[in-house]
Write a protein that holds these residues in place. Structure first.
Motif, PDB file in Angstrom:
ATOM      1  N   LEU A  51       6.944  -1.822   3.120  1.00 56.74           N
ATOM      2  CA  LEU A  51       6.523  -2.368   1.657  1.00 56.74           C
ATOM      3  C   LEU A  51       8.000  -2.872   1.002  1.00 56.74           C
ATOM      4  O   LEU A  51       7.735  -4.234   0.496  1.00 56.74           O
ATOM      5  CB  LEU A  51       6.041  -1.255   0.786  1.00 56.74           C
ATOM      6  N   LEU A 246      -2.852   1.465  -3.553  1.00 59.15           N
ATOM      7  CA  LEU A 246      -2.656   0.043  -2.812  1.00 59.15           C
ATOM      8  C   LEU A 246      -4.076  -0.289  -2.424  1.00 59.15           C
ATOM      9  O   LEU A 246      -4.286  -1.594  -1.848  1.00 59.15           O
ATOM     10  CB  LEU A 246      -2.075   0.126  -1.688  1.00 59.15           C
ATOM     11  N   ASN A 274      -5.483  -7.718  -0.335  1.00 58.31           N
ATOM     12  CA  ASN A 274      -4.551  -6.965  -1.100  1.00 58.31           C
ATOM     13  C   ASN A 274      -3.130  -7.038   0.020  1.00 58.31           C
ATOM     14  O   ASN A 274      -3.172  -6.173   0.873  1.00 58.31           O
ATOM     15  CB  ASN A 274      -4.616  -5.579  -1.394  1.00 58.31           C
ATOM     16  N   MET A 276      -0.143  -5.954  -0.180  1.00 60.40           N
ATOM     17  CA  MET A 276       0.610  -4.789  -0.087  1.00 60.40           C
ATOM     18  C   MET A 276      -0.187  -3.555   0.601  1.00 60.40           C
ATOM     19  O   MET A 276       0.534  -2.912   1.390  1.00 60.40           O
ATOM     20  CB  MET A 276       1.090  -4.322  -1.379  1.00 60.40           C
ATOM     21  N   GLY A 277      -1.220  -3.462   0.338  1.00 60.49           N
ATOM     22  CA  GLY A 277      -2.214  -2.614   0.932  1.00 60.49           C
ATOM     23  C   GLY A 277      -2.213  -2.853   2.366  1.00 60.49           C
ATOM     24  O   GLY A 277      -2.288  -2.049   3.125  1.00 60.49           O
TER      25      GLY A 277
END
Length: 388
Positions: A51, A246, A274, A276-277
């Motif tokens: 991340l 997330l 998403n 970041m997820g």
């Protein structure tokens, strides 16, 4: 002696109340929160590193699932469940609860019935009404003398099915009881689904958190391939690796026609994938296994600690969970003159989940996904009220 989790830092951060945490922000500062199902641990270092690297890139435009992510989930499934899936079976989307609603919208019609087993994760009880359908609740068979575990009650489930029932919402492993459905139970569910021509949406979020190291998770469509054309399986790294915020999950759908139908229903109802997820998911599935094993060691120790305390509490019983980090406590004989959740909040300053929200008043759900010191402090508070 060094324990299996000593190589990892499972010390809860001290500032969760200051970081917009639903779990820690809901109650006053003197309350120990053991309610909503997120853990107090930092995610695995590879997830945090991934991340941070993605953040340094600095561009957060629209994205789509990478082939690397799809391959990682395929490899995870085969390694951990002995179940081979294909990359094109995967539809990534922002969370399991939206997926439950989308499945209901695309596979049922206004006025239809959707059946589920109770007690159950509360959103299951609201999906049908949220989309103009009706909920049919079928109680599971609670532990009793002669069968000390939660079980599928097939007769009660079949009795709950109406001519308008079109879908079964299944939670496997089961939240909140921690029950792991046996092959025999899954076979019986398959027979019932075929007999009544039901679609199935199988939420398997807790599948990586089996506490019995002699067992492995068996996905529903792995145990019963005949259900593949009528089943949507939901997986996510959210519970296992503590990345629920997330909002990234995967619908695994092997049948092409069903997959097209579900994908079409997502249009306009779900946002873009998403970034970041999916970054977290890839790192977790690639490099999170040693952390997961250490987590399981810690959780098993927490189960033993709860067992010690529950044995001291007249009127409180439980069946130790076979999966998840959730304890489902039966307080119906504890002598409270109000809901046990409220009584314990007021008397002990410990926040648990109210069993009524799961369809079973008189129970509480305790989240033991925390360090042993925090858990013991909460149990000590409860002990002062519950111990005989």
């Amino acid at each position: 002696m060094t324990s299996a989790h000593d190589a990892f830092d499972f010390t809860p951060p001290s500032n969760r109340r200051e970081m917009g945490s639903s779990k820690w922000g809901r109650y006053d500062d003197d309350v120990l929160p053991l309610w909503v199902a997120d853990m107090d641990f930092k995610s695995p270092a590879p997830v945090i590193d991934a991340l941070e690297a993605r953040t340094r890139h600095g561009v957060f435009g629209y994205t789509s699932p990478s082939e690397a992510l799809k391959t990682a989930l395929c490899e995870w499934s085969e390694a951990h469940y002995g179940f081979r899936i294909e990359p094109d079976w995967q539809l990534w989307l922002p969370g399991v609860v939206p997926a439950l609603h989308i499945a209901g919208l695309c596979l049922t019609e206004q006025g239809d019935d959707i059946v589920t087993l109770t007690p159950i994760y509360p959103p299951f009880l609201h999906v049908a009404e949220n989309i103009g359908r009706h909920t049919q609740a079928a109680p599971m068979k609670p532990p009793e003398e002669g069968h000390p575990y939660w079980q599928l009650d097939l007769e009660t489930l079949e009795a709950a099915i109406t001519p308008r029932t079109r879908m079964l919402l299944l939670c496997h492993p089961h939240n909140p009881t921690g029950h792991v459905f046996s092959r025999q139970e899954l076979s019986a569910l398959a027979d019932l689904a075929e007999r009544h021509d039901l679609w199935i949406c199988s939420d398997e979020l807790h599948c990586d958190l089996l506490l019995d190291d002699a067992r492995t998770h068996t996905p529903l469509i792995s145990a019963e391939p005949r259900l593949a054309s009528r089943t949507i399986t939901l997986w996510a790294p959210s519970k296992t690796f503590n990345v629920a915020g997330l909002t990234s999950a995967c619908a695994v759908i092997s049948d092409p026609a069903l997959r097209r139908r579900f994908r079409k229903a997502c249009l306009g109802l779900t946002p873009s994938d998403n970034i970041m997820g999916q970054t977290a998911a890839l790192a977790a599935y690639r490099d999170g296994e040693s952390w997961r094993q250490a987590l399981l060691t810690l959780l098993r120790g927490n189960v033993e600690l709860i067992e010690h305390y529950v044995a001291r509490w007249p009127g409180v019983s439980w069946c130790a969970p076979k999966a998840t980090y959730l304890a489902w406590l039966d307080c119906r004989k504890a002598g409270f003159d109000q809901a046990p959740q409220q009584a314990l909040l007021e008397a002990c300053r410990v926040a648990l989940s109210d069993g009524a929200d799961f369809g079973w008043p008189g129970f509480v759900r305790l989240n033991f996904g925390t360090d042993q010191a925090t858990l013991e402090a909460a149990l000590e508070r409860m002990d002062r009220v519950l111990a005989g």
